[in-house]
Scaffold this motif. Structure first.
Motif, short mmCIF file in Angstrom:
data_model
loop_
_atom_site.label_atom_id
_atom_site.label_comp_id
_atom_site.label_asym_id
_atom_site.label_seq_id
_atom_site.Cartn_x
_atom_site.Cartn_y
_atom_site.Cartn_z
N PHE A 190 1.01 -1.37 0.06
CA PHE A 190 -0.09 0.12 0.25
C PHE A 190 1.14 0.90 0.21
O PHE A 190 1.46 1.27 0.53
CB PHE A 190 -1.01 -0.27 1.20
N ILE A 200 -0.74 8.02 -1.41
CA ILE A 200 -2.43 7.92 -2.58
C ILE A 200 -2.97 8.13 -0.90
O ILE A 200 -4.37 8.58 -0.95
CB ILE A 200 -2.32 6.48 -2.53
N ILE A 201 -3.15 7.47 0.53
CA ILE A 201 -4.16 7.16 1.42
C ILE A 201 -4.29 8.78 1.83
O ILE A 201 -4.86 9.68 1.46
CB ILE A 201 -3.84 6.62 2.55
N THR A 254 -5.81 11.14 -0.50
CA THR A 254 -7.22 11.58 -0.60
C THR A 254 -7.74 11.70 0.53
O THR A 254 -9.27 12.23 0.57
CB THR A 254 -7.15 9.54 -0.66
N CYS A 278 -9.22 4.00 3.76
CA CYS A 278 -8.08 2.27 3.04
C CYS A 278 -8.83 1.16 3.33
O CYS A 278 -8.75 0.51 2.39
CB CYS A 278 -7.83 1.98 4.73
N TYR A 325 -9.93 2.29 -0.48
CA TYR A 325 -8.21 1.63 -1.02
C TYR A 325 -8.39 -0.20 -1.33
O TYR A 325 -8.02 -0.64 -2.50
CB TYR A 325 -7.32 1.80 0.12
N ILE A 335 -5.42 5.28 -8.30
CA ILE A 335 -5.98 5.15 -6.92
C ILE A 335 -6.88 6.15 -7.04
O ILE A 335 -7.68 5.72 -6.56
CB ILE A 335 -5.48 4.30 -6.29
N ILE A 362 -10.76 6.15 -5.97
CA ILE A 362 -11.56 5.39 -4.41
C ILE A 362 -12.99 6.89 -3.74
O ILE A 362 -13.60 6.69 -3.64
CB ILE A 362 -10.18 5.71 -3.45
#
Length: 685
Positions: free
Chosen positions: A289, A293-294, A297, A330, A333, A358, A362
């Motif tokens: 992961f 990205i998280i 987002t 998450c 994701y 991604i 999401i």
């Protein structure tokens, strides 16, 4: 030089004193101290010989951050694995400490700084070993001991004293410089216990002690030398601080702005622990992961769909945001990754063309009713497929990534709600640029996004690539290699005089994904030769070849001597699939998800512009195409120039006002007033 000041120098003693006072610390995200003791020997050898050891980069923070102490733990044994102490400072505390105490973070040079500190504080035992008289050069022997330089008398640095030579421990010299001890006390504490002295008579020890004291003085002169350590001081605007850290640290672990964020959040949210927990909860163990990205987002959500850039993230996000949104993001994701694997969009993480794609997916899931891909309708499914492949094949994410992420996330959020967009230009931005099979032949750079995209697209179009050995589907995230169908060595051996063939050796029309072991066993054999061998294992090899868009005549050897004909035929087949499944769907997608904005031909429209992170408002007269700004009527561009001048204080602006002033459409979208000049343009690409 405003952000990074000119090179300056300081002494080792000043460095040590400021570390002890807590004025020089490490950001929590800095990697661990990893130098072995030999590196420390080399470091001090360089310092004595006046060999440049590189500059230390300090940073003055302007935001809240968690810091940790310099590593003072023993290298082994009890306490060697003790947790280093961390301290959180608020923005107000940081401002006070930087103004009053010259508080600084070590951004680059941690290994050197820590090594020096450990040596002088006795955490590591480092000894300066002095040459015996007979080991000195003749010109040095002719000098009085006090006139010899440290470089001239240096034998080596070691981790213990030398029984054959006079030795001085670096930490002892430093302690002596900080004490008020008399020479007699120094002799008892630091000199008398040296094993080297066992061979000397009492009267000879006086001269040896004199040499010891002179060496201690020389070491302390070295420690106090203002020009010994060079450094730069970075005044940390958050964005430039992040860029600096990403582009420095070329050795060892590479860090980015997420490491800075982790330190900032540390008080209320442990980003590292949460990523580990997420990783351990996922069933595809080989997938890693991406924490960026998280974070991006969450930034998109917190900023209400406006910001994903590092400046906003470092300035505005706090641990409360992460505690609130981490679990939800998450969860989405995971669903996105499962969707991409299950629907054959990707075969492995290493082959993902753009991981940042991604984030819009999401966002789509977040806005989709039921928050599950099983709940999307066919039109939404078609849009996702078209957007995904068109974005890759148009290299949409190659530059301007932050803006692209926001734009795509906003678009996919509308699609999730079954809403159309009034931004026709959006579809032009994701339009596939390929015009024919020649574009396929030009793809040979293994790491490029389009190259990876085409490999993945073959997997997608075939609904899963088959293993040549047994006609089963290739396992996701397995060890695959993009195999040369005509092996490289075979081409070099058989087409050594054919520049055309050699230039196309690595093109994607000659590549396909197969297991690594299969690729190794193929070696440099002719295609027909190794395929016949594989056919012994798999009588239906033709089915597998067709699945990989490879002409089955390859088995019969019909292409062995016609390499160019092979790559041309396969390139045409690959392009035909792309054309059918992506290019020819452009018009359908446009009709399903675009509608012209409702714009009047008369009246006034409230408009606004953004500059210097500030917003300024005005009125647009549709009939006259004039902007009413602060009581005066201007042309569209003149009004933009005046607004910029008011916001920045600069009057040398030149602006296309049609791309400066914005309005809100009836569907709630932000659009440029340029729409009013294009009101009658038909809805086609």
């Amino acid at each position: 030089m405003t952000d990074l000041q000119q090179q300056q120098t300081e002494s080792i003693s000043f460095l040590i004193e400021n570390i002890d006072k807590g004025h020089i610390v490490l950001p929590e995200f800095q990697r661990d101290f990893v130098w072995d003791i030999g590196k420390t020997y080399e470091l001090f050898d360089s310092l004595v010989r006046d060999i440049f050891i590189g500059s230390i980069i300090y940073g003055k923070p302007s935001f809240e951050i968690t810091v940790r102490e310099i590593d003072k733990r023993p290298r082994r044994g009890e306490g060697s694995r003790a947790k280093l102490r961390t301290t959180f400072f608020s923005k107000q505390e940081i401002e006070h400490k930087t103004q009053i105490n010259n508080f600084r973070l070590v951004l680059d040079g941690q290994q050197r700084v820590t090594s020096i500190y450990r040596a002088l504080k006795g955490k590591d035992e480092i000894w300066l070993i002095i040459k015996n008289e007979e080991e000195l050069s003749e010109d040095v022997q002719n000098k009085e001991f006090k006139d010899r330089t440290l470089e001239e008398i240096l034998y080596e640095f070691k981790g213990q004293e030398d029984e054959e030579r006079l030795s001085v421990k670096l930490s002892d010299a430093y302690k002596i410089s900080k004490s008020d001890d008399f020479e007699s006390e120094i002799k008892v504490k630091y000199f008398d216990s040296l094993s080297f002295l066992s061979n000397y008579e009492e009267n000879e020890l006086i001269n040896v002690f004199r040499k010891f004291m002179v060496t201690v003085k020389k070491l302390n002169d070295l420690y106090r030398s203002e020009k010994l350590l060079s450094y730069y001081l970075l005044n940390m605007n958050t964005e430039k601080f992040a860029l600096f850290f990403e582009r420095s640290n070329s050795k060892g672990v590479r860090l980015n702005f997420i490491d800075i964020l982790a330190a900032k959040l540390y008080k209320g949210f442990n980003l590292r622990e949460e990523i580990d927990r997420l990783q351990n909860s996922y069933h595809i163990s080989d997938f890693k992961f991406n924490r960026e990205i998280i974070v991006r987002t969450i930034s998109y959500i917190v900023s209400k769909g406006k910001e994903v850039d590092k400046t906003y993230i470092l300035t505005n996000l706090n641990y409360n945001h992460f505690n609130q949104y981490w679990g939800m993001v998450c969860s989405y994701y995971k669903k996105v990754i499962d969707f991409l694997f299950n629907e054959n969009y990707i075969l492995s993480q290493s082959l993902m063309p753009y991981e940042n794609m991604i984030i819009p997916l999401i966002t789509f899931l977040h806005e989709l009713e039921g928050n599950d891909f099983s709940q999307m309708n066919e039109r939404q499914n078609e849009f996702i497929s078209y957007w995904y492949w068109s974005s890759i094949l148009s290299q949409r994410y190659s530059s301007g990534t932050n803006e692209v992420i926001v734009h795509d996330s906003t678009m996919l959020a509308r699609v999730a709600k079954n809403k159309k967009t009034t931004d026709k230009n959006y579809f032009k931005k994701i339009k596939v640029q390929m015009k024919g099979y020649e574009d396929i032949l030009s793809l040979s750079k293994k790491g490029s996004a389009v190259y990876k995209g085409v490999l993945n697209f073959m997997n997608f179009s075939s609904r899963g690539l088959l293993d040549w050995n047994n006609s089963t589907r290739l396992i996701t995230n397995s060890k695959l290699e993009d195999h040369h169908i005509f092996p490289k060595q075979y081409i070099k051996d058989h087409y050594s005089d054919d520049e055309n063939a050699l230039s196309l050796m690595d093109c994607i029309a000659n590549r396909t994904l197969i297991p690594k072991l299969t690729n190794i066993r193929i070696g440099k054999k002719a295609p027909s030769e190794y395929l016949i061998e594989i056919k012994v294992k798999n009588e239906e090899i033709e089915k597998s070849l067709e699945n990989h868009l490879i002409p089955t005549e390859l088995i019969e050897g019909l292409y062995d001597d016609f390499y160019y004909d092979f790559v041309e035929a396969r390139a045409k087949q690959i392009y035909k699939i792309i054309e059918n499944e992506v290019v020819l769907k452009e018009e359908k997608i446009l009709n399903n998800f675009y509608r012209s904005p409702i714009t009047s031909s008369t009246g006034n429209k409230k408009v606004y512009g953004n500059y210097y992170r500030k917003r300024i408002e005005a009125t647009f007269n549709i009939e006259t195409e004039k902007i009413l700004y602060k009581g005066k009527a201007y042309s569209v561009s003149a009004a933009a120039n005046k607004a910029k001048e008011d916001l920045s204080g600069r009057d040398n602006n030149s602006t296309n006002g049609w791309k400066f002033w914005k309005y809100i459409t009836d569907s709630g979208e932000e659009r440029f007033i340029d729409d009013y000049r294009k009101n009658n343009v038909p809805a086609t690409l």
